[in-house]
Design a protein around this motif. Structure first.
Motif, PDB file in Angstrom:
ATOM      1  N   GLY A   1       0.849  -1.177   0.000  1.00  0.00           N
ATOM      2  CA  GLY A   1       0.000   0.000   0.000  1.00  0.00           C
ATOM      3  C   GLY A   1       0.886   1.229   0.000  1.00  0.00           C
ATOM      4  N   MET A   2       0.479   2.272  -0.736  1.00  0.00           N
ATOM      5  CA  MET A   2       1.312   3.465  -0.859  1.00  0.00           C
ATOM      6  C   MET A   2       0.520   4.717  -0.489  1.00  0.00           C
ATOM      7  SD  MET A   2       3.638   2.666  -4.222  1.00  0.00           S
ATOM      8  CE  MET A   2       4.864   3.866  -3.675  1.00  0.00           C
ATOM      9  N   VAL A   3       1.180   5.581   0.294  1.00  0.00           N
ATOM     10  CA  VAL A   3       0.607   6.861   0.708  1.00  0.00           C
ATOM     11  C   VAL A   3       1.577   7.946   0.285  1.00  0.00           C
ATOM     12  CG1 VAL A   3      -0.182   8.249   2.656  1.00  0.00           C
ATOM     13  CG2 VAL A   3      -0.535   5.774   2.675  1.00  0.00           C
ATOM     14  N   PHE A   4       1.046   9.018  -0.310  1.00  0.00           N
ATOM     15  CA  PHE A   4       1.885  10.070  -0.865  1.00  0.00           C
ATOM     16  C   PHE A   4       1.655  11.397  -0.153  1.00  0.00           C
ATOM     17  CE2 PHE A   4       0.786   6.997  -4.146  1.00  0.00           C
ATOM     18  CZ  PHE A   4       2.035   6.618  -4.632  1.00  0.00           C
TER      19      PHE A   4
ATOM     20  N   THR B   1       3.261  13.636   5.926  1.00  0.00           N
ATOM     21  CA  THR B   1       2.800  14.850   6.615  1.00  0.00           C
ATOM     22  C   THR B   1       3.324  16.113   5.950  1.00  0.00           C
ATOM     23  OG1 THR B   1       4.682  14.789   8.159  1.00  0.00           O
ATOM     24  CG2 THR B   1       2.677  13.651   8.831  1.00  0.00           C
ATOM     25  N   GLY B   2       3.989  15.963   4.793  1.00  0.00           N
ATOM     26  CA  GLY B   2       4.660  17.100   4.170  1.00  0.00           C
ATOM     27  C   GLY B   2       3.730  18.216   3.743  1.00  0.00           C
ATOM     28  N   ALA B   3       2.470  17.900   3.415  1.00  0.00           N
ATOM     29  CA  ALA B   3       1.528  18.916   2.947  1.00  0.00           C
ATOM     30  C   ALA B   3       0.516  19.309   4.019  1.00  0.00           C
ATOM     31  CB  ALA B   3       0.791  18.402   1.704  1.00  0.00           C
ATOM     32  N   LEU B   4       0.773  18.915   5.263  1.00  0.00           N
ATOM     33  CA  LEU B   4      -0.209  19.119   6.323  1.00  0.00           C
ATOM     34  C   LEU B   4       0.245  20.176   7.317  1.00  0.00           C
ATOM     35  CD1 LEU B   4      -1.057  15.378   7.106  1.00  0.00           C
ATOM     36  CD2 LEU B   4      -2.224  16.923   5.516  1.00  0.00           C
ATOM     37  N   ASP B   5      -0.743  20.815   7.977  1.00  0.00           N
ATOM     38  CA  ASP B   5      -0.413  21.717   9.068  1.00  0.00           C
ATOM     39  C   ASP B   5      -0.002  20.900  10.292  1.00  0.00           C
ATOM     40  OD1 ASP B   5      -2.777  20.852  10.445  1.00  0.00           O
ATOM     41  OD2 ASP B   5      -3.961  22.384   9.420  1.00  0.00           O
ATOM     42  N   THR B   6       0.427  21.577  11.338  1.00  0.00           N
ATOM     43  CA  THR B   6       0.986  20.887  12.503  1.00  0.00           C
ATOM     44  C   THR B   6      -0.009  19.930  13.142  1.00  0.00           C
ATOM     45  OG1 THR B   6       2.463  22.748  12.930  1.00  0.00           O
ATOM     46  CG2 THR B   6       2.080  21.214  14.754  1.00  0.00           C
ATOM     47  N   ALA B   7      -1.255  20.398  13.313  1.00  0.00           N
ATOM     48  CA  ALA B   7      -2.263  19.567  13.975  1.00  0.00           C
ATOM     49  C   ALA B   7      -2.600  18.340  13.136  1.00  0.00           C
ATOM     50  CB  ALA B   7      -3.524  20.386  14.244  1.00  0.00           C
TER      51      ALA B   7
ATOM     52  N   GLY C   1      -0.678  16.980  10.887  1.00  0.00           N
ATOM     53  CA  GLY C   1       0.502  16.124  10.878  1.00  0.00           C
ATOM     54  C   GLY C   1       0.574  15.252  12.120  1.00  0.00           C
ATOM     55  N   ALA C   2       0.242  15.842  13.275  1.00  0.00           N
ATOM     56  CA  ALA C   2       0.231  15.067  14.521  1.00  0.00           C
ATOM     57  C   ALA C   2      -0.831  13.969  14.469  1.00  0.00           C
ATOM     58  CB  ALA C   2      -0.019  15.994  15.700  1.00  0.00           C
ATOM     59  N   ASP C   3      -1.951  14.257  13.811  1.00  0.00           N
ATOM     60  CA  ASP C   3      -3.028  13.284  13.662  1.00  0.00           C
ATOM     61  C   ASP C   3      -2.559  12.095  12.826  1.00  0.00           C
ATOM     62  OD1 ASP C   3      -5.864  12.461  13.820  1.00  0.00           O
ATOM     63  OD2 ASP C   3      -5.907  12.935  11.692  1.00  0.00           O
ATOM     64  N   VAL C   4      -1.884  12.362  11.718  1.00  0.00           N
ATOM     65  CA  VAL C   4      -1.383  11.292  10.859  1.00  0.00           C
ATOM     66  C   VAL C   4      -0.275  10.513  11.570  1.00  0.00           C
ATOM     67  CG1 VAL C   4      -0.164  10.800   8.700  1.00  0.00           C
ATOM     68  CG2 VAL C   4      -2.077  12.412   8.725  1.00  0.00           C
ATOM     69  N   GLN C   5       0.556  11.208  12.328  1.00  0.00           N
ATOM     70  CA  GLN C   5       1.598  10.533  13.113  1.00  0.00           C
ATOM     71  C   GLN C   5       0.979   9.527  14.068  1.00  0.00           C
ATOM     72  OE1 GLN C   5       4.772  12.902  15.119  1.00  0.00           O
ATOM     73  NE2 GLN C   5       3.974  11.992  16.992  1.00  0.00           N
ATOM     74  N   ALA C   6      -0.071   9.939  14.765  1.00  0.00           N
ATOM     75  CA  ALA C   6      -0.746   9.033  15.706  1.00  0.00           C
ATOM     76  C   ALA C   6      -1.372   7.859  14.965  1.00  0.00           C
ATOM     77  CB  ALA C   6      -1.805   9.806  16.488  1.00  0.00           C
ATOM     78  N   LEU C   7      -1.926   8.120  13.781  1.00  0.00           N
ATOM     79  CA  LEU C   7      -2.525   7.055  12.984  1.00  0.00           C
ATOM     80  C   LEU C   7      -1.482   6.012  12.592  1.00  0.00           C
ATOM     81  CD1 LEU C   7      -4.743   5.751  11.285  1.00  0.00           C
ATOM     82  CD2 LEU C   7      -4.221   7.416   9.480  1.00  0.00           C
TER      83      LEU C   7
ATOM     84  N   THR D   1      10.747  10.684   5.200  1.00  0.00           N
ATOM     85  CA  THR D   1      10.339  11.958   5.774  1.00  0.00           C
ATOM     86  C   THR D   1      11.546  12.848   6.048  1.00  0.00           C
ATOM     87  OG1 THR D   1       9.080  12.995   7.572  1.00  0.00           O
ATOM     88  CG2 THR D   1      10.387  11.059   8.138  1.00  0.00           C
ATOM     89  N   HIS D   2      11.286  14.156   6.024  1.00  0.00           N
ATOM     90  CA  HIS D   2      12.255  15.128   6.531  1.00  0.00           C
ATOM     91  C   HIS D   2      11.951  15.477   7.984  1.00  0.00           C
ATOM     92  CE1 HIS D   2      12.914  15.991   2.170  1.00  0.00           C
ATOM     93  NE2 HIS D   2      14.138  16.252   2.585  1.00  0.00           N
TER      94      HIS D   2
END
Length: 230
Positions: A87-90, A170-176, A178-184, A199-200
């Motif tokens: 599976g790929m996520v961009f 999370t490169g195109a996301l705001d901080t909040a 990005g944190a949501d995707v990190q938790a996911l 990731t950078h």
């Protein structure tokens, strides 16, 4: 220890000009790991991900994923392999704006020939598990960045791949968001999903990866376990 899910052996990738994008890289990733690949632009991160996915082929060396010698596959066999095992996520989601959330998620199952009833049950399971069931009939343009990335993750998991690859998720996301995707991603790995993400974002790596691999000039400069933040 089980056999590696990903096994790269002395992989080199060169293009027409310049130094190798990857230079004799050997790397093993075992089932259940969440590996963050870090490094500056031009270090070979995206090339590594493309080789693992079978989207590109090495100039030398071997790439084996889930027991399949990926770099030996034809283009057709490579596409079939990705549908079944990867599976790929961009960074920019790549959702189809004229399809609603449910239909975006169902697309990989349709391409793989999954029976319709089974596919709809699987989509409903993912919509609920990822907290986006209320958006089933919404179109991507009506969603936040974080919600669109959750839809993209659901689509990537539709065919129950053994491996999830994420390129700057999370490169195109705001901080909040990005944190949501990190938790996911952290929760998915806790449930047993093997993940390799490029990731950078050092915070993303620290927050969801069990291991960090740093590339520099196409070589592995560092490979260390990561204490995932709770």
């Amino acid at each position: 220890m089980p056999d590696p899910l990903i096994d790269l052996r002395e992989v080199t990738k060169t293009y027409e000009e310049g130094p190798p994008a990857l230079d004799e890289v050997s790397l093993a990733v075992h089932p259940g790991e969440a590996v963050a690949v870090l490094g500056p632009s031009g270090s070979g991160k995206s090339t590594l991900l493309n080789l693992i996915a079978g989207l590109d082929r090495p100039t030398a060396g071997s790439v084996t994923v889930d027991g399949v010698r990926v770099n030996g596959l034809s283009e057709r066999a490579s596409a079939k392999f990705r549908r079944a095992s990867v599976g790929m996520v961009f960074q920019f989601f790549h959702l189809l704006d004229d399809l609603n959330v449910a239909d975006n998620i169902l697309l990989p199952a349709q391409l793989a020939g999954m029976p319709r009833a089974e596919a709809r049950d699987r989509a409903a399971e993912l919509l609920g598990h990822l907290g986006i069931a209320r958006h089933t009939r919404a179109y991507p343009g009506r969603l936040s960045g974080g919600e669109r990335q959750r839809v993209a993750v659901a689509r990537a998991l539709m065919n129950r791949p053994k491996l999830l690859l994420a390129d700057e998720p999370t490169g195109a996301l705001d901080t909040a968001s990005g944190a949501d995707v990190q938790a996911l991603l952290r929760d998915l790995n806790a449930d047993g999903q093997t993940i390799v993400l490029v990731t950078h974002d050092m915070a993303l790596a620290a927050g969801c990866a069990t291991r960090t691999v740093e590339l520099l000039d196409g070589r592995v400069a560092r490979d260390v376990p990561t204490a995932v933040a709770s």
